[in-house]
Enzyme design. Structure first.
Site: not given
Ligand code: FAD
Ligand code: DHB
Length: 393
Positions: A75, A204, A296, A300, A387
Site C-alpha cells: 500500500h 483510520y 496499536p 508499530k 508510518y
Molecule cells: P509476542 O508476540 O507476545 O510473543 C511472545 C511469546 O512468548 C508468546 O508466544 C508467548 O506465548 C511466549 N511466552 C510468554 N511467556 C513465556 C514464558 N514464561 N516462557 C516461554 N514462552 C513465553 N500490534 C500492532 O502493530 N497492531 C495490532 O493490531 C496489534 N494487535 C495486538 C493484539 C493483541 C491481543 C496483542 C497482545 C498485541 C497486539 N499488537 C498489535 C502488538 C504486536 O502483536 C506485538 O507487538 C508483537 O506480538 C510483539 O512480538 P513479540 O515477539 O515481542 O511478543
Molecule cells: C492493523 C492493525 C493496526 O494496529 C493498525 O494500526 C493498522 C492495521 C491490522 O491489523 O491490519
C-alpha cells in the site's frame, strides 16, 4: 531434570524470538527457542498486520519474506476520516517512494516456524520458562517446564522475547528496572471477517462515537477495529451491533461502504504504552513486547520487535566473531532511542484519533492535529515517514 547447552537461549516464539533464532542460525550461532504455548496456538493468534518498508526488506534479506512478497498487499497511502470527510495521506509520495505491506503477524510467525523446523533448529513448544538465573555470570541458565517435565537450558546469553507478561523482564531486579507506563481510557474490539474489503487502502477514522479502523488481510478477508470503552466485553457486542457501528463510524458525506461477512475471529485489546529500561541486564537482553508496548494505532508493535532483533543479532555476531562487546554494551541505548520515537508516534496517533467523551478541550486539540496532518505538507510528511519506515529512517 533434562539439561541442554547452547549459545543463546531464546524465551518466547513470537515474531521477535523466532526471527532472532533464525538470524542467529544464519550467523552460525547455536540457539534454543522455548515457547510456553503449543504450535497451533501461536500460529492462530490474530494480531498485527502492517509491516514497515525496511522491516519487509529485512524479512526478505534473511530468507523469511518469500510468501510475504507473494501474498502481502503493498500500500502507498492511508485515509484519515473525520467530520464525515475523507483525506488521503500519500505516504509513498511523502516518504521517498517507500510503501508498507499488509501481511498478518500470524503468517510471519508461520513462515518463521516453517523455516526453523526445516533447518532442524531446536524449538520447544509447551515449554514455559519459570525462572532465569545467574544472568550476572558468564553461565546463565533458564528453567522451564516442558510438557510436564523439568528442562534446564544453559547458555552464554539469554534473549527475553516473551512479551509483556513473560518471565524475562521480571528477572531484572526492581532497583535496576525502571518501568514507564500509560493506560488509555479505551480498548480496541478487533474482528476478522470473511468479506472482501470495501476499501483499497487502510482507513483510520475519528468519529464522535469513537475510533474506527478498516484494514484487511487479503482480497477476501477484512480486519476491522472499533474503539470501545475499557470495561466493554465481547458479550455486549453482537455481530449486528458491530456491523452497524462500523457503518456509522465509517460514514462520510458520500455514504458508507462496509462489506459484511461471517466473523471468524474477535477480541478486545486494552491500550497501553510501556517502556522498560534498561533493555539489558548482565547477560539477559530484552527484545520486543518484553521491553515495550505501544498502543496499536500506527501499527508499530511487531515492527519494533523485529527491529530490536536486528540490533541484537548484529551485537551477538560482533561478540562471537571478534569477542567485541561494544555493540552488546550499546544495545539498550541503541534500541531505546528508536523505541521512544515509536512510543511518541503511537501516542500521537492514538491521542489524535480517539475522541474523549467528556473532554471538550482534548477534542479541540484532536481536531487541530487532524487538520494539521491533512492540510500541512510538513506535518503529513512527518506522519508518512513514521508510518512507513520509523524503524529504519
Ligand atoms: P509476542 O508476540 O507476545 O510473543 C511472545 C511469546 O512468548 C508468546 O508466544 C508467548 O506465548 C511466549 N511466552 C510468554 N511467556 C513465556 C514464558 N514464561 N516462557 C516461554 N514462552 C513465553 N500490534 C500492532 O502493530 N497492531 C495490532 O493490531 C496489534 N494487535 C495486538 C493484539 C493483541 C491481543 C496483542 C497482545 C498485541 C497486539 N499488537 C498489535 C502488538 C504486536 O502483536 C506485538 O507487538 C508483537 O506480538 C510483539 O512480538 P513479540 O515477539 O515481542 O511478543
Ligand atoms: C492493523 C492493525 C493496526 O494496529 C493498525 O494500526 C493498522 C492495521 C491490522 O491489523 O491490519
Amino acid at each position: 531434570m533434562r539439561e541442554v547447552r547452547t549459545q543463546v537461549a531464546i524465551v518466547g516464539a513470537g515474531p521477535a524470538g523466532l526471527l532472532l533464532g533464525h538470524m542467529l542460525h544464519l550467523e552460525g550461532i547455536d540457539n534454543v527457542v522455548l515457547e510456553h504455548r503449543n504450535r497451533e496456538y501461536v500460529e492462530k493468534r490474530v494480531r498485527a498486520g502492517v509491516i514497515e518498508f525496511g522491516i519487509a526488506n529485512l524479512l526478505e534479506e534473511v530468507g523469511a519474506g518469500e510468501r510475504m512478497r507473494r501474498e502481502g498487499l503493498v500500500h502507498h497511502g492511508i485515509e484519515l476520516r473525520y467530520d464525515n470527510q475523507v483525506h488521503r495521506i500519500p505516504l509513498s509520495e511523502l516518504a521517498d517512494g517507500r510503501a508498507y505491506t499488509v501481511y498478518g503477524q500470524q503468517e510471519v510467525v508461520k513462515d518463521l516456524i516453517d523455516l526453523r523446523l526445516a533447518q532442524g533448529g531446536p524449538l520447544y513448544f509447551d515449554a514455559e520458562v519459570t525462572s532465569i538465573e545467574d544472568v550476572n555470570t558468564k553461565t546463565p541458565y533458564v528453567d522451564a517446564t516442558n510438557a510436564g517435565e523439568a528442562l534446564r537450558v544453559r547458555a552464554d546469553f539469554i534473549a527475553g522475547c516473551d512479551g509483556s507478561f513473560g518471565a524475562s523482564n521480571r528477572a531484572i531486579p526492581s532497583d535496576v528496572l525502571r518501568r514507564y507506563e500509560r493506560v488509555y481510557p479505551f480498548s480496541w474490539l478487533g474482528i476478522l471477517a470473511e468479506a472482501p474489503p470495501a476499501t483499497e487502502e487502510l482507513i483510520y477514522g475519528r468519529h464522535e462515537e469513537g475510533f474506527v479502523l478498516y484494514s484487511m488481510r487479503s482480497p477476501t478477508l477484512s480486519r476491522l477495529y472499533l474503539g470501545v470503552r475499557p470495561d466493554d466485553t465481547l458479550e455486549q457486542w453482537s455481530d449486528d451491533r458491530i456491523w452497524s457501528e462500523l457503518a456509522v463510524r465509517l460514514s462520510t458525506d458520500e455514504g458508507s461502504k462496509v462489506n459484511r461477512g461471517p466473523i471468524i475471529d474477535r477480541g478486545i485489546t486494552a491500550m497501553r504504552s510501556i517502556v522498560v529500561e534498561p533493555m539489558r541486564y548482565g547477560r539477559l537482553f530484552l527484545a520486543g513486547d518484553a521491553a515495550h508496548i505501544v498502543p496499536p494505532t500506527g501499527a508499530k508493535g511487531m515492527n519494533l520487535a523485529l527491529a530490536d532483533v536486528r540490533v541484537l543479532t548484529e551485537a551477538l555476531r560482533a561478540f562471537y566473531s571478534k569477542r567485541d562487546e561494544r555493540l552488546l554494551d550499546a544495545y539498550s541505548a541503541t534500541c531505546l532511542e528508536r523505541v521512544w520515537r515509536a512510543e511518541e508516534f503511537s501516542n500521537y496517533m492514538t491521542q489524535m484519533l480517539h475522541p474523549n467523551y467528556d473532554d471538550g478541550f482534548e477534542n479541540g486539540v484532536q481536531h487541530a492535529r487532524l487538520r494539521q496532518a491533512t492540510q500541512s505538507r510538513e506535518a503529513a510528511t512527518v506522519l508518512s515517514r513514521n508510518y512507513v519506515d520509523l524503524n529504519t529512517l
